[in-house]
Design an enzyme around this catalytic site. Structure first.
Site, PDB file in Angstrom:
ATOM      1  N   ASP A 101       3.694   8.518  -6.741  1.00 56.68           N
ATOM      2  CA  ASP A 101       4.876   8.075  -5.996  1.00 56.68           C
ATOM      3  C   ASP A 101       6.169   8.247  -6.785  1.00 56.68           C
ATOM      4  O   ASP A 101       7.253   8.235  -6.213  1.00 56.68           O
ATOM      5  CB  ASP A 101       4.734   6.592  -5.615  1.00 56.68           C
ATOM      6  CG  ASP A 101       3.697   6.403  -4.533  1.00 56.68           C
ATOM      7  OD1 ASP A 101       3.603   7.285  -3.670  1.00 56.68           O
ATOM      8  OD2 ASP A 101       2.982   5.387  -4.565  1.00 56.68           O
ATOM      9  N   HIS A 139       0.849  -1.197   0.000  1.00 57.26           N
ATOM     10  CA  HIS A 139       0.000   0.000   0.000  1.00 57.26           C
ATOM     11  C   HIS A 139       0.881   1.242   0.000  1.00 57.26           C
ATOM     12  O   HIS A 139       1.139   1.832  -1.029  1.00 57.26           O
ATOM     13  CB  HIS A 139      -0.934  -0.068   1.203  1.00 57.26           C
ATOM     14  CG  HIS A 139      -2.092   0.876   1.177  1.00 57.26           C
ATOM     15  ND1 HIS A 139      -2.223   1.887   0.259  1.00 57.26           N
ATOM     16  CD2 HIS A 139      -3.185   0.964   1.979  1.00 57.26           C
ATOM     17  CE1 HIS A 139      -3.343   2.552   0.482  1.00 57.26           C
ATOM     18  NE2 HIS A 139      -3.946   2.018   1.529  1.00 57.26           N
ATOM     19  N   HIS A 151      -0.514   2.215 -12.764  1.00 56.29           N
ATOM     20  CA  HIS A 151      -1.528   2.371 -11.713  1.00 56.29           C
ATOM     21  C   HIS A 151      -2.700   1.467 -12.036  1.00 56.29           C
ATOM     22  O   HIS A 151      -3.007   1.252 -13.210  1.00 56.29           O
ATOM     23  CB  HIS A 151      -2.003   3.830 -11.644  1.00 56.29           C
ATOM     24  CG  HIS A 151      -2.658   4.172 -10.357  1.00 56.29           C
ATOM     25  ND1 HIS A 151      -3.985   3.922 -10.129  1.00 56.29           N
ATOM     26  CD2 HIS A 151      -2.160   4.723  -9.231  1.00 56.29           C
ATOM     27  CE1 HIS A 151      -4.276   4.316  -8.895  1.00 56.29           C
ATOM     28  NE2 HIS A 151      -3.200   4.810  -8.326  1.00 56.29           N
TER      29      HIS A 151
HETATM   30  C1  COA Z   1       0.372  -0.425  -9.927  1.00 56.06           C
HETATM   31  C2  COA Z   1       0.504  -1.768 -10.678  1.00 56.06           C
HETATM   32  C3  COA Z   1       0.458  -2.907  -9.669  1.00 56.06           C
HETATM   33  C4  COA Z   1      -0.638  -1.903 -11.680  1.00 56.06           C
HETATM   34  O1  COA Z   1      -0.482  -3.130 -12.306  1.00 56.06           O
HETATM   35  P1  COA Z   1      -1.467  -3.635 -13.458  1.00 56.06           P
HETATM   36  O2  COA Z   1      -2.867  -3.317 -13.055  1.00 56.06           O
HETATM   37  O3  COA Z   1      -1.097  -5.017 -13.784  1.00 56.06           O
HETATM   38  O4  COA Z   1      -1.051  -2.660 -14.641  1.00 56.06           O
HETATM   39  P2  COA Z   1      -1.410  -2.805 -16.166  1.00 56.06           P
HETATM   40  O5  COA Z   1      -2.577  -3.695 -16.360  1.00 56.06           O
HETATM   41  O6  COA Z   1      -1.475  -1.421 -16.683  1.00 56.06           O
HETATM   42  O7  COA Z   1      -0.120  -3.516 -16.736  1.00 56.06           O
HETATM   43  C5  COA Z   1       0.051  -3.735 -18.108  1.00 56.06           C
HETATM   44  C6  COA Z   1       1.387  -4.376 -18.330  1.00 56.06           C
HETATM   45  O8  COA Z   1       2.439  -3.461 -17.995  1.00 56.06           O
HETATM   46  C7  COA Z   1       3.307  -4.010 -17.055  1.00 56.06           C
HETATM   47  N1  COA Z   1       3.656  -2.997 -16.058  1.00 56.06           N
HETATM   48  C8  COA Z   1       2.796  -2.224 -15.390  1.00 56.06           C
HETATM   49  N2  COA Z   1       3.472  -1.435 -14.543  1.00 56.06           N
HETATM   50  C9  COA Z   1       4.771  -1.731 -14.698  1.00 56.06           C
HETATM   51  C10 COA Z   1       5.945  -1.258 -14.089  1.00 56.06           C
HETATM   52  N3  COA Z   1       5.887  -0.326 -13.130  1.00 56.06           N
HETATM   53  N4  COA Z   1       7.119  -1.768 -14.469  1.00 56.06           N
HETATM   54  C11 COA Z   1       7.180  -2.725 -15.416  1.00 56.06           C
HETATM   55  N5  COA Z   1       6.100  -3.224 -16.032  1.00 56.06           N
HETATM   56  C12 COA Z   1       4.908  -2.725 -15.675  1.00 56.06           C
HETATM   57  C13 COA Z   1       2.489  -5.100 -16.387  1.00 56.06           C
HETATM   58  O9  COA Z   1       3.333  -6.077 -15.822  1.00 56.06           O
HETATM   59  C14 COA Z   1       1.672  -5.625 -17.525  1.00 56.06           C
HETATM   60  O10 COA Z   1       2.520  -6.445 -18.315  1.00 56.06           O
HETATM   61  P3  COA Z   1       1.931  -7.780 -19.034  1.00 56.06           P
HETATM   62  O11 COA Z   1       0.849  -7.283 -19.941  1.00 56.06           O
HETATM   63  O12 COA Z   1       3.118  -8.315 -19.755  1.00 56.06           O
HETATM   64  O13 COA Z   1       1.441  -8.630 -17.912  1.00 56.06           O
HETATM   65  C15 COA Z   1       1.841  -1.809 -11.452  1.00 56.06           C
HETATM   66  O14 COA Z   1       1.826  -0.796 -12.414  1.00 56.06           O
HETATM   67  C16 COA Z   1       3.059  -1.694 -10.562  1.00 56.06           C
HETATM   68  O15 COA Z   1       3.464  -2.661  -9.924  1.00 56.06           O
HETATM   69  N6  COA Z   1       3.695  -0.499 -10.510  1.00 56.06           N
HETATM   70  C17 COA Z   1       4.880  -0.289  -9.739  1.00 56.06           C
HETATM   71  C18 COA Z   1       4.561  -0.147  -8.259  1.00 56.06           C
HETATM   72  C19 COA Z   1       4.001   1.198  -7.889  1.00 56.06           C
HETATM   73  O16 COA Z   1       4.468   2.232  -8.325  1.00 56.06           O
HETATM   74  N7  COA Z   1       2.955   1.162  -7.052  1.00 56.06           N
HETATM   75  C20 COA Z   1       2.298   2.364  -6.573  1.00 56.06           C
HETATM   76  C21 COA Z   1       0.955   2.477  -7.183  1.00 56.06           C
HETATM   77  S1  COA Z   1       0.191   3.977  -6.629  1.00 56.06           S
END
Ligand code: COA
Length: 378
Positions: free
Chosen positions: A315, A220, A259
């Site tokens: 972030d 979180h 996100h």
């Molecule tokens: C927030 C998060 C969990 C959302 O994940 P999600 O809902 O799966 O995101 P999406 O559906 O848009 O992802 C699409 C693709 O991009 C990839 N992707 C998304 N964010 C990514 C990141 N920060 N780094 C690398 N790859 C990323 C996913 O793995 C997914 O790949 P795939 O299609 O090969 O499985 C993810 O973006 C993440 O882990 N971000 C980094 C952590 C972070 O900053 N968290 C704070 C959030 S406020």
């Protein structure tokens, strides 16, 4: 039969008038007001009033409310003692959670079903959180408790208590605005936790203390800490592109990117990136800012090649802003909690208006009836 949704994903658990997120357009609204307008025109205290009362205050209403919040900043001696006596290695979120429960014992609890419950009057948990976090840091540094000042904004006063000297007005304002950006974000885990506890008609203190516990978890709060680890590891803007390419080749996540809800650039990221620019110019140190810009550009290029437009979230830039304001990394999540307290209180109040205790079901997948073997025969 209700459908099973792991993590309650996609389940609508309540009706709410507090926060609207338009993920497609990258827009965020508190009580109908856009976050961009709120940071431009309001203080954190004004936004707190909005979240607690549903309307922006008049000048007179704000004066009364600000005075109430500022009068509630001071810590009582037993609370100062608690901070001093708390195990030095404990995380400040553990301290914050405990202090909020402790504060609860100072107030007379009157829990009502209607909107006029004591949450709007007992602003101590909300106002004192900043003092607790600053005092925690001072104790860690072997310094004494510094009483808060009433002539500074919530953000500027936090920096004052942390540093022991009044911040530059620009820094004070940026801190106050950064708190606005984090004040509310709909039904995330900590807010849902606050509402679940409130739904049992528990106190607002217990509800907020539970929310702090939820925010402590690494899934979180905490992404901005990891972004700063990344910035430190990269070191220079020139090294950023290779670092991103290697990370993505190794299928690693780049922190601060992407996100669950936003499919455009997080509107809070746009605002806070501006603050980072401003502070970097002011302090004549553009290293972190340039590293982040390079990471963003390299990351977005790679993702666009794959047809996945992914943008920075709040972030991505907030950690660099906090660091420029002199906030140690360990305090990033506690600062998030200070900022989110009005949002949690807003949800607690809303929950109480038309309350129904949260009571979902579990799909039982355990054993059928098993014959009990007495302990002597096992
Ligand atoms: C927030 C998060 C969990 C959302 O994940 P999600 O809902 O799966 O995101 P999406 O559906 O848009 O992802 C699409 C693709 O991009 C990839 N992707 C998304 N964010 C990514 C990141 N920060 N780094 C690398 N790859 C990323 C996913 O793995 C997914 O790949 P795939 O299609 O090969 O499985 C993810 O973006 C993440 O882990 N971000 C980094 C952590 C972070 O900053 N968290 C704070 C959030 S406020």
């Amino acid at each position: 039969m209700a459908e099973f949704a792991k993590g309650l994903e996609g389940v609508i658990a309540a009706e709410s008038r507090i926060c609207k997120i338009d993920g497609e357009q990258g827009r965020l609204y508190y009580m109908g007001y856009s976050i961009t307008d709120l940071v431009e025109h309001c203080t954190f205290e004004e936004v707190t009033y909005l979240l607690l009362y549903g309307e922006l205050p008049t000048r007179e209403q704000l004066a009364v409310f600000s005075a109430k919040m500022r009068n509630a900043r001071e810590l009582k001696q037993p609370v100062i003692n608690m901070i001093k006596d708390f195990p030095k290695k404990a995380h400040p979120m553990e301290l914050l959670q405990s202090v909020i429960s402790y504060l609860s014992s100072y107030v007379e609890h009157k829990i009502h079903h209607g909107p006029h419950c004591n949450c709007r009057d007992t602003l101590h948990q909300l106002a004192e959180m900043a003092t607790v976090v600053a005092t925690y840091q001072r104790v860690q540094e072997g310094k004494e408790y510094l009483p808060p000042r009433k002539d500074l904004s919530h953000g500027a006063n936090f920096l004052y208590m942390l540093r022991g000297e009044e911040p530059d007005p620009v820094e004070g304002e940026i801190m106050d605005k950064a708190l606005i950006l984090h004040a509310e974000h709909s039904f995330n885990a900590s807010t849902f936790t606050a509402r679940v506890v409130a739904s049992t008609m528990s106190t607002c203190y217990c509800s907020i203390s539970a929310a702090v516990g939820a925010l402590f978890g690494s899934l979180h709060g905490g992404a901005n800490e990891k972004v700063m680890d990344m910035v430190d590891e990269i070191g220079t803007p020139q090294a950023a592109r290779d670092w991103v390419n290697k990370a993505l080749d190794e299928k690693k996540k780049v922190m601060g990117m992407g996100h669950r809800v936003y499919r455009a650039k997080d509107p809070r990221a746009i605002v806070i990136e501006g603050y980072l620019e401003e502070l970097s110019e002011m302090k004549n140190d553009r290293n972190a800012c340039e590293i982040l810009k390079e990471v963003e550009s390299a990351f977005r290029e790679r993702m666009e090649e794959k047809g996945k437009p992914i943008y920075p979230n709040v972030d991505f830039f907030s950690g660099a802003v906090y660091r420029m304001l002199g906030i140690p990394t360990r305090l990033f999540t506690p600062v998030f909690a200070i900022a989110r307290a009005p949002g949690w209180l807003s949800h607690i109040l809303e929950q109480r208006v038309d309350n129904r205790i949260y009571r979902p079901k579990a799909a039982y997948v355990g054993s059928d009836h098993r014959p009990l073997v007495p302990i002597e025969e096992r």
